[in-house]
Design an enzyme around this catalytic site. Structure first.
Site, PDB file in Angstrom:
ATOM      1  N   LYS A  57       0.806  -1.236   0.114  1.00  0.00           N
ATOM      2  CA  LYS A  57      -0.162  -0.114   0.139  1.00  0.00           C
ATOM      3  C   LYS A  57       0.763   1.077   0.080  1.00  0.00           C
ATOM      4  CE  LYS A  57      -1.897  -1.582   3.711  1.00  0.00           C
ATOM      5  NZ  LYS A  57      -2.612  -1.792   5.010  1.00  0.00           N
TER       6      LYS A  57
ATOM      7  N   THR B 287      -8.554   9.419   8.499  1.00  0.00           N
ATOM      8  CA  THR B 287      -8.331   8.119   7.699  1.00  0.00           C
ATOM      9  C   THR B 287      -8.156   6.993   8.611  1.00  0.00           C
ATOM     10  OG1 THR B 287      -6.069   8.798   7.511  1.00  0.00           O
ATOM     11  CG2 THR B 287      -7.455   9.279   5.769  1.00  0.00           C
TER      12      THR B 287
ATOM     13  N   GLY C  20      -8.126   3.770  10.438  1.00  0.00           N
ATOM     14  CA  GLY C  20      -8.883   2.327  10.232  1.00  0.00           C
ATOM     15  C   GLY C  20      -8.737   2.003   8.666  1.00  0.00           C
ATOM     16  N   THR C  21      -7.995   2.516   7.925  1.00  0.00           N
ATOM     17  CA  THR C  21      -7.842   2.118   6.587  1.00  0.00           C
ATOM     18  C   THR C  21      -7.418   1.040   5.969  1.00  0.00           C
ATOM     19  OG1 THR C  21      -5.955   3.538   6.247  1.00  0.00           O
ATOM     20  CG2 THR C  21      -7.694   4.531   5.559  1.00  0.00           C
ATOM     21  N   GLY C  22      -6.262   0.804   6.897  1.00  0.00           N
ATOM     22  CA  GLY C  22      -5.471  -0.672   6.771  1.00  0.00           C
ATOM     23  C   GLY C  22      -6.376  -1.969   7.315  1.00  0.00           C
ATOM     24  N   CYS C  23      -7.141  -1.833   8.302  1.00  0.00           N
ATOM     25  CA  CYS C  23      -8.121  -2.784   8.914  1.00  0.00           C
ATOM     26  C   CYS C  23      -9.028  -2.950   7.840  1.00  0.00           C
ATOM     27  CB  CYS C  23      -8.524  -2.392  10.222  1.00  0.00           C
ATOM     28  SG  CYS C  23      -7.342  -2.038  11.496  1.00  0.00           S
TER      29      CYS C  23
END
Length: 267
Positions: free
Chosen positions: A174, A205, A207-210
């Site tokens: 990412k 932003t 929590g984007t990865g989860c």
């Protein structure tokens, strides 16, 4: 009809923006039944992580067996695992589960707080990543795991190769921390898929990865190929980022429910 079932193995975010809470919201939004194994409890808000307490390995193992042995799963997503013992415990459980696995190798929170002990990195490399259908590291996590530091889009391929060397079938590197468009690279070492989305002027932003990893797991549970699942998940998280909202006095979360009100297909 019973919907596809997806299990998240991750930490709890008391602020509701990331971790188990983000995973379950994402799964609901994408039309699958979400279930959880909590590995750690955090005291967390929009300003950062004020405390974290990992659960005993026996508690993690019992939660996992309780769900998988009775209900079953079509995909598993891992997030915050905190310690080497928990990484090894979860890896042993995953090795006996016939379902695709999305590994989000969570190392540091959005606010820069450490969520993985340094002593656990080798277990992630040697025990967890080889079980991954898809690994989804961000650039900080790539550096933690491989030593490769990415400063330009051209280096994403080098980063992906370094992660693939540890055994996942696919890796999604990412590139959200780079300048310009939000560009990610998905590859299995042969095929390459470059995913690009506009960058929104929105600081909320958390929590984007989860969210992205859970969306991938949801789509895999529905029968998508890995490239299909990742492309759909990227679209979903891009919309969630664009709709992110203020919460507290720091960094707010993405809006996991945006797809429910704006007509994103669930099928």
């Amino acid at each position: 009809m019973t919907p596809p079932r997806v299990l998240t193995v991750a930490g709890s975010d008391s602020g509701g923006g990331a971790g188990i809470q983000a995973d379950l919201k994402t799964m609901l939004a994408l039309g699958v039944h979400g279930m959880s194994v909590i590995t750690a409890v955090t005291a967390q808000n929009s300003l950062g992580v004020q405390g974290a307490w990992e659960l005993p390995a026996d508690a993690v193992r019992a939660q996992y067996r309780s769900v998988v042995d009775d209900i079953g799963v079509q995909a598993v997503k891992t997030g915050m695992l905190a310690s080497a013992e928990l990484v090894r415990t979860v890896a042993d459980l995953l090795a006996g589960t016939a379902a695709p696995v999305v590994v989000d190798p969570v190392g540091v929170s959005k606010h820069g707080d450490s969520l993985l002990a340094a002593s656990a990195l080798e277990s992630v490399r040697t025990r967890l990543l080889p079980l991954a259908t898809v690994a989804t590291p961000n650039l900080d996590e790539v550096a933690q795991l491989t030593g490769v530091r990415v400063e330009s889009e051209e280096q994403l391929r080098e980063a992906a190769e370094a992660v693939l060397a540890h055994g996942p079938a696919w890796v999604l590197v990412k590139g959200g921390h780079l300048c310009g468009d939000a560009v990610d690279l998905l590859t299995d070492g042969s095929a390459e898929h470059w995913l690009r989305a506009p960058r929104f002027d929105n600081r909320h932003t958390h929590g984007t990865g989860c969210t992205l990893a859970s969306a991938i797991a949801a789509r895999l549970a529905k029968g998508d190929t890995v490239p299909e699942a990742v492309a759909t998940a990227k679209d979903y998280v891009t919309g969630a980022i664009s709709a992110g909202f203020a919460l507290g006095s720091g960094i707010g979360p993405v809006d996991h429910g945006w797809a429910l009100t704006r007509g994103v297909p669930r099928a």
